[in-house]
Design an enzyme around this catalytic site. Structure first.
Site, PDB file in Angstrom:
ATOM      1  N   TYR A  69       3.198  -6.740  -5.974  1.00  4.74           N
ATOM      2  CA  TYR A  69       3.478  -5.633  -5.065  1.00  4.74           C
ATOM      3  C   TYR A  69       4.448  -5.973  -3.937  1.00  4.74           C
ATOM      4  CZ  TYR A  69      -0.593  -3.869  -7.573  1.00  4.74           C
ATOM      5  OH  TYR A  69      -1.452  -3.473  -8.566  1.00  4.74           O
ATOM      6  N   ASN A  75       1.804   7.756  -4.611  1.00  5.91           N
ATOM      7  CA  ASN A  75       1.387   6.568  -5.345  1.00  5.91           C
ATOM      8  C   ASN A  75      -0.139   6.634  -5.400  1.00  5.91           C
ATOM      9  OD1 ASN A  75       0.692   4.133  -6.397  1.00  5.91           O
ATOM     10  ND2 ASN A  75       2.032   2.921  -5.060  1.00  5.91           N
ATOM     11  N   HIS A  94      -4.786   5.944 -13.062  1.00  2.00           N
ATOM     12  CA  HIS A  94      -5.254   5.739 -14.424  1.00  2.00           C
ATOM     13  C   HIS A  94      -6.610   6.385 -14.692  1.00  2.00           C
ATOM     14  CE1 HIS A  94      -2.067   2.875 -13.826  1.00  2.00           C
ATOM     15  NE2 HIS A  94      -2.788   2.244 -12.897  1.00  2.00           N
ATOM     16  N   ASP A 136      -5.603  17.605 -10.876  1.00  2.00           N
ATOM     17  CA  ASP A 136      -5.885  19.038 -10.742  1.00  2.00           C
ATOM     18  C   ASP A 136      -5.439  19.571  -9.382  1.00  2.00           C
ATOM     19  OD1 ASP A 136      -6.931  19.223 -13.285  1.00  2.00           O
ATOM     20  OD2 ASP A 136      -9.032  19.228 -12.651  1.00  2.00           O
ATOM     21  N   HIS A 173       5.328   3.849  -8.155  1.00  2.00           N
ATOM     22  CA  HIS A 173       4.556   2.604  -8.211  1.00  2.00           C
ATOM     23  C   HIS A 173       5.429   1.445  -7.768  1.00  2.00           C
ATOM     24  CE1 HIS A 173       1.363   4.665 -10.295  1.00  2.00           C
ATOM     25  NE2 HIS A 173       2.283   5.220 -11.063  1.00  2.00           N
ATOM     26  N   LEU A 174       4.824   0.519  -7.062  1.00  2.34           N
ATOM     27  CA  LEU A 174       5.563  -0.677  -6.656  1.00  2.34           C
ATOM     28  C   LEU A 174       5.789  -1.618  -7.842  1.00  2.34           C
ATOM     29  CD1 LEU A 174       3.128  -0.309  -4.057  1.00  2.34           C
ATOM     30  CD2 LEU A 174       5.160  -1.361  -3.083  1.00  2.34           C
ATOM     31  N   SER A 175       4.758  -1.755  -8.670  1.00  2.00           N
ATOM     32  CA  SER A 175       4.862  -2.644  -9.828  1.00  2.00           C
ATOM     33  C   SER A 175       5.326  -1.833 -11.038  1.00  2.00           C
ATOM     34  CB  SER A 175       3.493  -3.282 -10.109  1.00  2.00           C
ATOM     35  OG  SER A 175       2.556  -2.283 -10.475  1.00  2.00           O
ATOM     36  N   ARG A 221      -3.190   0.276 -17.513  1.00  2.00           N
ATOM     37  CA  ARG A 221      -2.242   0.761 -16.489  1.00  2.00           C
ATOM     38  C   ARG A 221      -1.096   1.564 -17.112  1.00  2.00           C
ATOM     39  NH1 ARG A 221      -3.826  -1.905 -11.696  1.00  2.00           N
ATOM     40  NH2 ARG A 221      -4.649  -3.944 -12.220  1.00  2.00           N
TER      41      ARG A 221
END
Ligand code: DQA
Length: 146
Positions: free
Chosen positions: A23, A75, A81, A88, A101-103, A112
């Site tokens: 991250y 994020n 996941h 919703d 997402h950072l990764s 993931r």
């Protein structure tokens, strides 16, 4: 003036200390400060929040709907996941959003690689550490003024 709200999910308050190999070394405050500066320079009104709870995220998204926010950058972190409830909420408010997402989640563990958001997002930006948020804002701006 367009308004953008940024939502950060669980454990992102630990950025900088948490798994820096995945991250990065920047704290959430540093990443959000850079994003605010970029938004300011583009004349965008930007607010951000972080919550460790699923209900807190749902409440904040509903609030954004009531406030007439134009775009969301989100994020959902671990809830990416798992969370039908957050998905919703985004469908309910009908605010276009970018998933960040950072990764690089698509090249990590199989669980993931499942996201409850990407099929309803404008787009997904993943893998650029803190810069993912800047790229998301730039993508929204490009969409408004191509
Ligand atoms: C994350 C990726 C998720 O899989 C993880 O649970 C996070 C952070 C990211 O920004 O790379 O908490 O959303």
């Amino acid at each position: 003036m367009i308004t953008i709200r940024v939502f950060n999910g669980p454990n992102l308050n630990l950025l900088g200390q948490r798994e820096p190999g995945q991250y990065g070394h920047s704290s959430l405050a540093e990443i959000m400060q850079g994003l605010e500066q970029f938004a300011d320079s583009c004349g965008v009104e930007l607010e951000h929040m972080q919550t460790n709870s699923e209900g807190g995220m749902v409440d904040a998204i509903q609030q954004a709907g009531g406030d007439g926010v134009d775009y969301i950058i989100i994020n959902p972190a671990g809830y990416t996941h798992t969370s039908v409830a957050i998905r919703d909420a985004l469908l309910a408010v009908e605010i276009p959003f970018v998933e960040v997402h950072l990764s690089a989640v698509s090249s990590r563990e199989p669980f993931r690689q499942i996201t409850y958001f990407s099929d309803i997002a404008i787009g997904v930006i993943s893998g650029f550490r803190g810069e993912s948020y800047l790229l998301a804002l730039q993508a929204i701006l490009n969409r408004i003024e191509p």
